[in-house]
Design an enzyme around this catalytic site. Sequence first.
Site, PDB file in Angstrom:
ATOM      1  N   ASP A 159      43.951   7.262 -33.113  1.00 20.45           N
ATOM      2  CA  ASP A 159      43.135   7.902 -34.140  1.00 20.45           C
ATOM      3  C   ASP A 159      42.519   9.193 -33.605  1.00 20.45           C
ATOM      4  O   ASP A 159      41.628   9.162 -32.752  1.00 20.45           O
ATOM      5  CB  ASP A 159      42.035   6.945 -34.598  1.00 20.45           C
ATOM      6  CG  ASP A 159      41.262   7.464 -35.808  1.00 20.45           C
ATOM      7  OD1 ASP A 159      41.619   8.550 -36.321  1.00 20.45           O
ATOM      8  OD2 ASP A 159      40.314   6.787 -36.250  1.00 20.45           O
TER       9      ASP A 159
ATOM     10  N   ASP B 159      44.487  14.850 -39.251  1.00 16.12           N
ATOM     11  CA  ASP B 159      43.943  13.550 -38.866  1.00 16.12           C
ATOM     12  C   ASP B 159      45.042  12.488 -38.860  1.00 16.12           C
ATOM     13  O   ASP B 159      45.723  12.297 -39.866  1.00 16.12           O
ATOM     14  CB  ASP B 159      42.829  13.163 -39.839  1.00 16.12           C
ATOM     15  CG  ASP B 159      42.146  11.859 -39.467  1.00 16.12           C
ATOM     16  OD1 ASP B 159      42.157  11.493 -38.278  1.00 16.12           O
ATOM     17  OD2 ASP B 159      41.607  11.197 -40.375  1.00 16.12           O
TER      18      ASP B 159
END
Length: 480
Positions: free
Chosen positions: A149, A356
């Site tokens: 992440d 992201d």
Amino acid sequence: MAEAAPLLPFMHSLIFVLLLFTTDTIVNCSQEKKQLDLLKFLHTEQQTHNQRCWPRKPRSENGVSMLEMKHHGFCSGTNRNWDDEYQKRLIADDLRVKSLQLRMKNAASGLLEDLSEAQIPLTSGKQLQILNYVVAVELGGKKMTVIVDTGSELTWVQCEPCKSCYTQEDPLFNPATSPSYRPILCNSSTCGTLEFATGNSGVCGTDGSACNYIVSYGDGSHTSGELGSDSLNFGGTVVKNFIFGCGQSNQGLFGGAAGLIGLGRSQLSLVAQTSWQFGGVFSYCLPSTEDYGASGSLILGDNSSVYRNTTPISFTRMVPNPQLPTLYSVNLTGISIGGVPLQASAFSSGSGLLIDSGTVITRLAPSTYTALRDEFLKQFSRYPSAPAFSILDTCFDLSKYKEANTPILKFHFEGGVEVNVDIAGVFYFVRRDQACLAIASLSSEDEIGIIGNYQQKNLRVVYDSKESRLGFGQETCSYV
């Protein structure tokens, strides 16, 4: 009649020019479309999957560490209500996006945000699968499979003794059995960095000495426990005294992974803690989700010779994001569909947006999304429409087709960088009769756009914090 004769050569020339122009237009148009093999993409989730769901061990090569990346959305097996699961996944993704927007708004207004109170809690305790990617590392000598992440800072895993934990595939990490584990003290400078990295200050534990942490995510997932350090090993690279969260209370949408690896830009991220070795550079290639056996790679280090990109890596600069400086932001200067540039006011001066890996579906400002949707509908009009699905409002019934002539979606970034979205990232397939454009609109024009992992598939995405730049190159993901 005799007076018309001199017009014939002119008419022949005009017809020739028109044919030439028409032929040229057709050629150019065909170059901006790609055939989508629906027999490959429209698989059925109820099939038994024999392919490996969990990544293999990392390795070192030419001075970099390479970790195999696996998509972990469908590793739970069969006999699931897939309509229900798809809905929950997109709802969870939407909550994450709302959380990011909330964090930026609060930062812009000068509010100190307590993420443990600002999130929407989970309404169901069901174990959900994830639409994210995982890698395998060793922590304290024990194998751990963790979610990758770029929107998170703190790496954490579930630990014994566990007060409240979800089910995971690997055994829980037990700090009592690791001779190299050390708790971080609550009066240390490291404990003080938690607020910048997570939005929540570190607090003293019950014994008054250990630093406790809490991290909440936009979908209601959360982790809390003791901040500690231990030896981290990936691909033969050993990071001693690696700081991570030893989570003793963890719930949410982690799909059986042992925890999460944070690749953000704070002092606690993996990137910062390995900067002495890798210079603040990492990259990944996310494999397509329609191929259950596909593997991508996460590479720590800047040796591009180990990449398998088929086009040169083109770099655009990272732009400062005062509201959320730990995330990765770039300037979007345009979008084109099938070679047709979109007209949107946000492109005139460059529209800042986030890259992201933890967000799934790309989000755009309402006016930009409307322009994209309308142009896509115009070029894809031969295919029948289907009902909207969750956050996705542009869907098609492709059940009667073997192939679909799909317009190429291209993002344009500052510096003349152009990125073709892989055809695997154009549609989100719910069923054979419901294939949805895999992009959604934000709630308002003042929210910041996000390019999610669904539109990053089969790209080598290079994050270079040292030079403050982000690069893209076409690559068919593989980990050999």
